[in-house]
Scaffold this active site. Structure first.
Site, PDB file in Angstrom:
ATOM      1  N   CYS A  73       0.783  -1.235   0.000  1.00 38.72           N
ATOM      2  CA  CYS A  73       0.000   0.000   0.000  1.00 38.72           C
ATOM      3  C   CYS A  73       0.815   1.286   0.000  1.00 38.72           C
ATOM      4  O   CYS A  73       0.499   2.206  -0.758  1.00 38.72           O
ATOM      5  CB  CYS A  73      -1.060   0.009   1.093  1.00 38.72           C
ATOM      6  SG  CYS A  73      -0.690  -0.972   2.534  1.00 38.72           S
ATOM      7  N   ASP A  80      -2.392  -7.824  -5.486  1.00 46.12           N
ATOM      8  CA  ASP A  80      -2.935  -6.695  -4.748  1.00 46.12           C
ATOM      9  C   ASP A  80      -3.640  -5.707  -5.670  1.00 46.12           C
ATOM     10  O   ASP A  80      -3.438  -5.718  -6.880  1.00 46.12           O
ATOM     11  CB  ASP A  80      -1.764  -5.979  -4.066  1.00 46.12           C
ATOM     12  CG  ASP A  80      -2.144  -5.440  -2.710  1.00 46.12           C
ATOM     13  OD1 ASP A  80      -3.350  -5.270  -2.455  1.00 46.12           O
ATOM     14  OD2 ASP A  80      -1.231  -5.180  -1.908  1.00 46.12           O
ATOM     15  N   HIS A  88      -8.041  -1.693  -0.046  1.00 45.69           N
ATOM     16  CA  HIS A  88      -6.987  -2.640  -0.409  1.00 45.69           C
ATOM     17  C   HIS A  88      -7.712  -3.948  -0.680  1.00 45.69           C
ATOM     18  O   HIS A  88      -8.587  -4.322   0.076  1.00 45.69           O
ATOM     19  CB  HIS A  88      -6.040  -2.930   0.754  1.00 45.69           C
ATOM     20  CG  HIS A  88      -5.560  -1.732   1.494  1.00 45.69           C
ATOM     21  ND1 HIS A  88      -4.234  -1.412   1.565  1.00 45.69           N
ATOM     22  CD2 HIS A  88      -6.206  -0.797   2.214  1.00 45.69           C
ATOM     23  CE1 HIS A  88      -4.089  -0.328   2.304  1.00 45.69           C
ATOM     24  NE2 HIS A  88      -5.273   0.064   2.713  1.00 45.69           N
ATOM     25  N   LYS A  91     -12.110  -5.781   7.310  1.00 48.09           N
ATOM     26  CA  LYS A  91     -11.974  -6.436   6.020  1.00 48.09           C
ATOM     27  C   LYS A  91     -12.989  -7.542   5.814  1.00 48.09           C
ATOM     28  O   LYS A  91     -13.484  -8.136   6.762  1.00 48.09           O
ATOM     29  CB  LYS A  91     -10.557  -6.988   5.852  1.00 48.09           C
ATOM     30  CG  LYS A  91     -10.112  -7.900   6.974  1.00 48.09           C
ATOM     31  CD  LYS A  91      -8.660  -8.330   6.781  1.00 48.09           C
ATOM     32  CE  LYS A  91      -8.282  -9.389   7.800  1.00 48.09           C
ATOM     33  NZ  LYS A  91      -7.022 -10.055   7.545  1.00 48.09           N
ATOM     34  N   GLN A 143       1.517 -10.841  -3.680  1.00 47.47           N
ATOM     35  CA  GLN A 143       0.081 -10.597  -3.528  1.00 47.47           C
ATOM     36  C   GLN A 143      -0.475 -10.093  -4.850  1.00 47.47           C
ATOM     37  O   GLN A 143       0.160  -9.284  -5.518  1.00 47.47           O
ATOM     38  CB  GLN A 143      -0.161  -9.523  -2.464  1.00 47.47           C
ATOM     39  CG  GLN A 143       0.200  -9.967  -1.072  1.00 47.47           C
ATOM     40  CD  GLN A 143      -0.138  -8.898  -0.058  1.00 47.47           C
ATOM     41  OE1 GLN A 143       0.345  -7.771  -0.163  1.00 47.47           O
ATOM     42  NE2 GLN A 143      -0.964  -9.234   0.911  1.00 47.47           N
ATOM     43  N   HIS A 188      -5.177  -1.438  -5.195  1.00 45.38           N
ATOM     44  CA  HIS A 188      -5.600  -0.329  -4.348  1.00 45.38           C
ATOM     45  C   HIS A 188      -6.570   0.522  -5.127  1.00 45.38           C
ATOM     46  O   HIS A 188      -6.293   0.929  -6.248  1.00 45.38           O
ATOM     47  CB  HIS A 188      -4.379   0.450  -3.857  1.00 45.38           C
ATOM     48  CG  HIS A 188      -3.517  -0.388  -2.977  1.00 45.38           C
ATOM     49  ND1 HIS A 188      -2.425  -1.078  -3.444  1.00 45.38           N
ATOM     50  CD2 HIS A 188      -3.640  -0.709  -1.662  1.00 45.38           C
ATOM     51  CE1 HIS A 188      -1.903  -1.778  -2.463  1.00 45.38           C
ATOM     52  NE2 HIS A 188      -2.609  -1.572  -1.369  1.00 45.38           N
ATOM     53  N   ARG A 231       7.498 -11.014   4.707  1.00 48.90           N
ATOM     54  CA  ARG A 231       7.034 -10.907   6.089  1.00 48.90           C
ATOM     55  C   ARG A 231       7.768 -11.925   6.934  1.00 48.90           C
ATOM     56  O   ARG A 231       7.848 -13.096   6.568  1.00 48.90           O
ATOM     57  CB  ARG A 231       5.523 -11.190   6.172  1.00 48.90           C
ATOM     58  CG  ARG A 231       4.712 -10.162   5.425  1.00 48.90           C
ATOM     59  CD  ARG A 231       3.223 -10.406   5.599  1.00 48.90           C
ATOM     60  NE  ARG A 231       2.485  -9.473   4.763  1.00 48.90           N
ATOM     61  CZ  ARG A 231       1.168  -9.474   4.624  1.00 48.90           C
ATOM     62  NH1 ARG A 231       0.436 -10.375   5.258  1.00 48.90           N
ATOM     63  NH2 ARG A 231       0.577  -8.600   3.839  1.00 48.90           N
TER      64      ARG A 231
END
Length: 640
Positions: free
Chosen positions: A333, A382, A509, A463, A380, A384, A362
């Site tokens: 993000c 991902d 997200h 979420k 990911q 946004h 991570r």
RNA sequence: GCCCAUGUAGCUCAGGAGGUAGAGUACUUGCAUGGUAAGCAAGAGGUCACCGGUUCAAAUCCGGUCAUGGGCUCCA
């Protein structure tokens, strides 16, 4: 219909919606009561019927099928009783029924071993044979505490102290064994027939890592030995689907000691990964997404600003560049936020949808790592989304639809959860309420069933989570859709509204696959390695009967290659049976056997990994059939 | 990170009460050219996870580390 008939001829019927499981006698206070173990709206419960004093009770009829929960729960008491007999100093914690079994947590000086499990199992079988009556009795809170203190059961005492005041507390007794328990239970230990202890594990008291580590014994039990055998067989079958085993066997990926939690993708694994990425890109462009790519290493200052420093530091890796502190991104993000801030926006520009296949790192705890499902670096899928407040609901609905669309391609069933504010979080309660309500409203309007997962949200917002199931029924969070009012504030994101003033956009997200790694892990187990043709790393293999036909094989191979089919030619000097076996083990969808007949007729003999021999086919026609399958993404691998 | 278990050839696993290891499979070579799930034979392959200790001698016993598996906790 269930009826209890009393000696005086009167009878009592159970109300609708209650499925009676069994009865246990209440022996407290000389009162004649019958306690009925029942399932009310899917949940096990005790129903107590108070009857006339001194009346005898007879159950004329009850459902023959015993609720599994109740069955397993009684089994766990038998387990505890057996452990108490064999290891008298052991203290009892909790022992509930779980899916497919039960466990009991013990605090014991003695370290249980695998051999102990066998001994305990024998003792349990003895208790079953003893046919002990399971009796329920109740005590007032102080009496209950006293009883458990006398027995030295300090964990039980702690549990009782936490129960609400004024409530009578129920116990179940079988032979010399008494346990605090809400019930319900089977009327006798003999109802349990097939007992099996499965494994030993550690578990924190009350699930808190600051508490003492107790010893947990997992087990299962059934009414019949046959059911137990079937269950154990199912477990074996599930093991064969394990993506870690298949990933190695099918040469898709490996893990190495040199990089715990950092998977290595092999060429065949990359084929699947790239197909998924292609699909992902195509579907995103269709839905108005742009694609971005942001750096893996960013200055530490950025992570202070984003809140990751305060809320996520333990999971982050750090490094230095030219003496300055940098962090390796655990999330994408902040990168997207920097892109946003590189421009000025008008309210007319919204919404923005930016997808990113973002590689994150991570530092997961070593004990948490699990094949591809839980790794330390992963990509990911991902995205946004930046939007005006009035666009929130539609955008979220769009994400929900998109997720459903992609999961359906693979035939996945999924479970949806709404995760709310965690203990460690940023922002005000009002912001959280607003964000949580928006997500809830979107789900409700879409008519999607979901459960609330209290306190499991991200630190910056609530979420919606999408969970997929693995081979042995463990579920893994894949897709997620997170509403975030925090980052836009922290990074001072603005746009110019109709009024010419600066306003704050809302940020979402979201991921759909979750991570490419986890999703591929789930896919491997879902298909048991037999990927549908469109996903299979090798879609077809040509197997010449002998060296003489290799040349013809080359010709066929070219034809397939030109059609864009992933094809291999096996020119080794092995018998065709051997080549077929190998192709079958590798779960290749189609085998094309070529020999004298085929050369003569200009054809191929096709064998399907699931259906077997399909006979001689015209090459061109067959290529068309495969191409059609690939195009329509048919999930064509039933039990291959 | 915590509890328990495990770590022997690329893979699946035997073995070893202390005297430096074995099978099947895979791999290489030779023979065989075989029509729908394993042809025959030979060969090559291991510091027995790593580090330290005990011992004349450690893969074996002891301690530690790392990794893996099952859980707990945590999470995509």
């Amino acid at each position: 219909m269930i009826k209890i008939t009393l000696p005086d001829g009167s009878s009592r019927e159970y109300e609708k919606g209650v499925k009676v499981i069994d009865v246990a006698k209440d022996i407290s206070e000389g009162l004649a009561r019958v306690v009925v173990g029942a399932v009310v709206n899917g949940k096990p419960r005790d129903l107590t019927y108070q009857l006339h004093e001194n009346s005898e009770v007879e159950l004329v009829k009850f459902e023959s099928e015993v609720g599994e929960d109740i069955f397993r729960h009684t089994s766990s008491h038998i387990l505890a009783q057996a452990v108490k007999r064999l290891f008298p100093g052991t203290k009892l914690a909790i022992g509930p029924a779980i899916e497919n079994g039960y466990y009991y947590d013990f605090d014991s000086e003695h370290k249980f071993t695998e051999e102990d499990l066998e001994k305990i199992e024998k003792e349990m079988n003895k208790i079953v044979k003893e046919d002990l009556e399971v009796e329920r009795f109740t005590l007032e809170k102080d009496e209950a505490i006293k009883l458990m203190e006398e027995k030295g059961e300090n964990y039980k005492v702690e549990l009782i102290k936490d129960l609400p005041e004024g409530e009578t507390i129920s116990f179940y007794k079988q032979g010399d064994f008494v346990d605090l328990c809400a019930g319900p239970h089977l009327p006798s230990t003999k109802k349990v027939k097939a007992v099996k202890l499965l494994s030993l594990a550690g578990a924190y008291w009350r699930g808190d890592e600051n508490n003492k580590m107790l010893q947990r014994i997992y087990g299962t039990s059934f009414e019949k030995n046959k059911q137990l055998k079937e269950y154990l067989k199912r477990l074996e079958e599930a093991k064969k689907r394990d993506h870690r085993k298949l990933g190695k066997e099918l040469d898709l990926f490996t893990m190495h000691e040199e990089g715990p939690g950092f998977p290595f993708f092999h060429p065949k694994g990359m084929v699947i990964r790239n197909i998924l990425e292609d699909l992902w890109r195509k579907e995103h462009y269709k839905r108005g997404y742009g694609e971005v790519k942001t750096p893996i290493i960013l200055n530490e200052e950025l992570w202070h600003k984003s809140g990751h420093w305060d809320h996520y530091q333990e999971n982050m890796y750090f490094t230095k560049i030219d003496g300055a502190d940098y962090a390796i991104k655990p999330m994408n993000c902040p990168g997207a936020l920097l892109i946003y801030k590189s421009n000025m926006y008008s309210y007319r520009d919204f919404p923005f949808r930016w997808g990113e296949l973002g590689l994150v790192h991570r530092h997961e705890m070593s004990g948490a790592l699990h094949g591809l499902m839980r790794v330390r670096n992963f990509t990911q899928d991902d995205a946004h989304l930046f939007m005006l407040e009035e666009q929130v609901k539609d955008e979220i609905k769009g994400v929900i639809d998109f997720t459903d669309y992609l999961y359906n391609i693979f035939g996945f069933k999924y479970r949806v959860e709404l995760s709310t504010k965690p203990e460690d979080s940023m922002g005000t309660q009002a912001e959280w309420d607003l964000a949580t309500d928006s997500l809830r409203a979107a789900l409700e309007e879409k008519n999607i069933e979901f459960r609330i997962n209290e306190g499991d949200g991200a630190f910056y917002g609530p979420k919606i989570d999408f969970h997929l199931e693995d081979a042995i029924g463990r579920t893994w969070q894949c897709g997620t859709c997170q509403l975030d009012f925090q980052m836009p504030q922290r990074f001072d994101l603005t746009y110019v509204g109709k009024d010419g003033e600066k306003h704050r956009p809302v940020m979402v997200h979201r991921t759909i696959f979750g991570s490419m790694e986890r999703f591929i892990g789930i896919l491997i187990e879902h298909y048991a390695g037999a990927f549908p043709t469109w996903l299979a790393p090798v879609q077809a293999r040509i197997l010449p009967i002998s060296d003489k036909f290799n040349e013809y094989g080359e010709k066929i191979k070219k034809q397939f290659e030109e059609a864009g089919i992933r094809v291999e030619l096996d020119t080794r000097s092995e018998k065709v049976g051997y080549k077929i076996r190998e192709a079958q083990v590798e779960k290749i969808p189609y085998m094309m056997i070529v020999g004298e007949n085929e050369v003569k007729n200009g054809t191929i003999a096709v064998r399907d990994r699931a259906e077997g021999d399909l006979g001689e086919k015209n090459t061109e026609d067959f290529i068309k059939i495969i191409k059609e399958k690939i195009k329509t993404k048919v999930n064509d691998s039933p039990n291959a």
